[in-house]
Scaffold this active site. Structure first.
Site, PDB file in Angstrom:
ATOM      1  N   GLU A  72       0.839  -1.208   0.000  1.00  0.00           N
ATOM      2  CA  GLU A  72       0.000   0.000   0.000  1.00  0.00           C
ATOM      3  C   GLU A  72       0.869   1.251   0.000  1.00  0.00           C
ATOM      4  O   GLU A  72       1.162   1.807   1.060  1.00  0.00           O
ATOM      5  CB  GLU A  72      -0.907   0.032   1.240  1.00  0.00           C
ATOM      6  CG  GLU A  72      -2.050  -0.953   1.205  1.00  0.00           C
ATOM      7  CD  GLU A  72      -3.056  -0.722   2.339  1.00  0.00           C
ATOM      8  OE1 GLU A  72      -2.794   0.121   3.227  1.00  0.00           O
ATOM      9  OE2 GLU A  72      -4.090  -1.395   2.332  1.00  0.00           O
ATOM     10  N   GLU A 109      -6.483  -7.377  -0.656  1.00  0.00           N
ATOM     11  CA  GLU A 109      -6.776  -7.190   0.764  1.00  0.00           C
ATOM     12  C   GLU A 109      -8.138  -6.528   0.919  1.00  0.00           C
ATOM     13  O   GLU A 109      -8.390  -5.492   0.305  1.00  0.00           O
ATOM     14  CB  GLU A 109      -5.696  -6.271   1.369  1.00  0.00           C
ATOM     15  CG  GLU A 109      -5.435  -6.475   2.837  1.00  0.00           C
ATOM     16  CD  GLU A 109      -4.383  -5.485   3.351  1.00  0.00           C
ATOM     17  OE1 GLU A 109      -3.190  -5.675   3.045  1.00  0.00           O
ATOM     18  OE2 GLU A 109      -4.776  -4.530   4.039  1.00  0.00           O
TER      19      GLU A 109
END
Ligand code: IDC
Length: 476
Positions: free
Chosen positions: A162, A263
């Site tokens: 991320e 995710e």
């Protein structure tokens, strides 16, 4: 590719003849090596594929939850097709012990592969959020991984978790922002360094790249995409925090991206709090292909760990499960149960090979129509062993007419009334006839109906019948 399919089929048949067990029909045995065509992750036979599975928690914290028993439970109990191995880089992860974490990842990859699941290796950068800050370590890690796992058809690489704007510095319990923005151009420069290194060693594996602002995708990607085959872009959501538009903005009619949701959880983005199962279900529905681009988006859910529920409701296992060493449905938290339900339902719909669908019926033109039982279930057995994996479905219509039909028309519709096939014939003689329809795209599971109408002067005879296409994964 065809040869590979045949070879795998031959190997499978021999193994089956010797052992005659069911476990061989695994996600990897059916789908083989994956690749990306357009927006879509495809299997080795060129059919769209959607993987549904789980992500581990950080290896530095919850590797006790990753045992032979738990990995096998992920597959046979929860129905996971894929396991994402979340190896944090900072926060006590890789940088603390590169050799130790690397070997732990390698062992897990092979154990996951041995169970017939796909393994996704995640370089889990988070704080700091610029992947370039660990470029030298990333090069070392990825060159090792691509060497270690090259040619393994079940391995995929996620090169940065991320990307975001935070540094690793914490002031007053909050991360301090970097002095620049980690936008797509910054991430792309990292990807342009790492991807060629992986490709030079392992040319065919699917590579997934993180996106700006904690992998929320970004409009600039479509105008400046990664210039390699078989790459996808990461999307993450936490249902109690994020709106559906975070995803629907990128699976519209234009500017859509090949997306992998590596995710998600039903919780808030902190991984905590009340589950928003309604919104999570909406995200899951969109990912199943119900979006304007018709893209089936694969996913992994965060996270397979037993962090106490009082601290982290996204943990799929109830407190103390991992120290107990027993993994079964009774140890799943509400989030864990939800993930399992969504891995198992709808049932696996992996398609590899061709299939023949034969709804037969009789229509008698003047004076009577003889309908057959309605609706009809058409079961399609999918198997790698079909000789030509590029040939599509086949639908054979059989009809009997008495008298001559001056005009005969066959139409096929989806239950949403969309006409997907139509043929018109003139002067069809008395007798039994067959009409072969080879759809240009594979028929999705579901309800369809056809109409057949014959005209003779002013006399019209019409027959309508539903049929249900139900693909089956091969049962050895
Ligand atoms: C969280 C873990 C938590 C851990 C924290 C460390 O659940 O136990 O203390 O990381 O930074 C992400 C990240 C993922 C987060 C997760 C939940 O990729 O690392 O895990 N999350 O906050 N993005 C959105 C949410």
């Amino acid at each position: 590719m065809e040869k590979k399919c045949r070879f795998m089929t031959a190997v499978m048949s021999v193994i089956l003849a010797v052992f005659s067990v069911n476990i061989l029909a695994t996600p990897v045995s059916i789908n083989g090596r994956l690749h990306v065509t357009g927006l879509q992750l495809m299997n080795e036979c060129g059919s769209p594929v959607q993987l549904r599975g789980v992500s581990t928690h950080g290896l530095q914290w919850f590797s006790s939850c990753l045992t032979d028993a738990s990995l096998s439970f992920m597959q046979t109990g929860m129905g996971a097709d894929i396991v994402r191995i979340a190896m944090y880089v900072d926060e006590g992860g890789y940088l603390n012990n590169p050799a130790g974490f690397t070997s732990q990842v390698d062992t897990l990859v092979d154990k996951i592969g041995a169970l017939g699941m796909y393994a996704l290796i995640d370089w889990h950068i988070l704080h700091p959020g610029d992947p370039n800050l660990h470029l030298a370590d990333a090069r070392t890690f990825w060159e090792h991984e691509a060497t270690q796992h090259k040619g393994k058809n079940f391995v995929m690489y996620e090169i940065c978790n991320e990307p975001n704007n935070t540094s690793a510095t914490i002031v007053n319990n909050a991360y301090v922002n970097l002095t620049y923005t980690v936008n797509w151009a910054v991430i792309k420069s990292y990807a342009d360094d790492i991807i060629p290194r992986i490709r030079a060693l392992d040319p065919d594996a699917v590579i997934i790249c993180g996106t700006p602002n904690y992998s929320k995708l970004d409009a600039t990607i479509a105008t400046n995409p990664l210039n390699y085959p078989n790459v996808m872009y990461t999307f993450h959501f936490y249902a109690a925090t994020h709106p559906l538009t975070n995803l629907t903005n990128y699976v519209g009619l234009t500017g859509a991206l090949p997306i992998f949701c590596t995710e998600w959880a039903a919780t808030a983005s902190s991984g905590t709090g009340t589950l928003d199962l309604v919104k999570a279900a909406s995200f899951i529905d969109i990912m199943s292909g119900n979006n304007l681009a018709g893209e089936k988006i694969s996913w992994c859910s965060w996270s397979f760990a037993d962090k106490p529920q009082s601290q982290e409701t996204s943990a799929m296992l109830l407190d103390n499960t991992c120290s107990g060493g027993v993994y079964d449905v009774s140890h799943l938290s509400p989030e864990g149960n939800f993930v399992m339900q969504n891995c198992l339902n709808p049932a696996k719909n992996f398609m590899c090979g061709t299939s023949t669908i034969t709804p037969t019926f009789t229509v008698t033109l003047t004076p009577t129509i003889t309908p057959t039982p309605n609706p009809k279930v058409v079961k399609v057995t999918e198997c790698r062993s079909f000789p030509n994996p590029t040939t599509g479905d086949k639908v054979t219509f059989q009809y009997t007419i008495t008298g001559i039909a001056e005009k005969l028309e066959i139409n096929v519709y989806t239950f949403g009334e969309r006409k997907i096939y139509s043929t018109v014939k003139t002067t069809v003689k008395e007798g039994t006839h067959t009409e072969l329809w080879i759809p240009t795209t594979r028929l999705a599971n579901g309800l369809y109906y056809y109409t057949i109408a014959g005209t003779n002067g002013t006399n019209v005879s019409r027959h309508v019948e539903a049929f249900f296409v139900q693909r089956q994964i091969p049962t050895p």
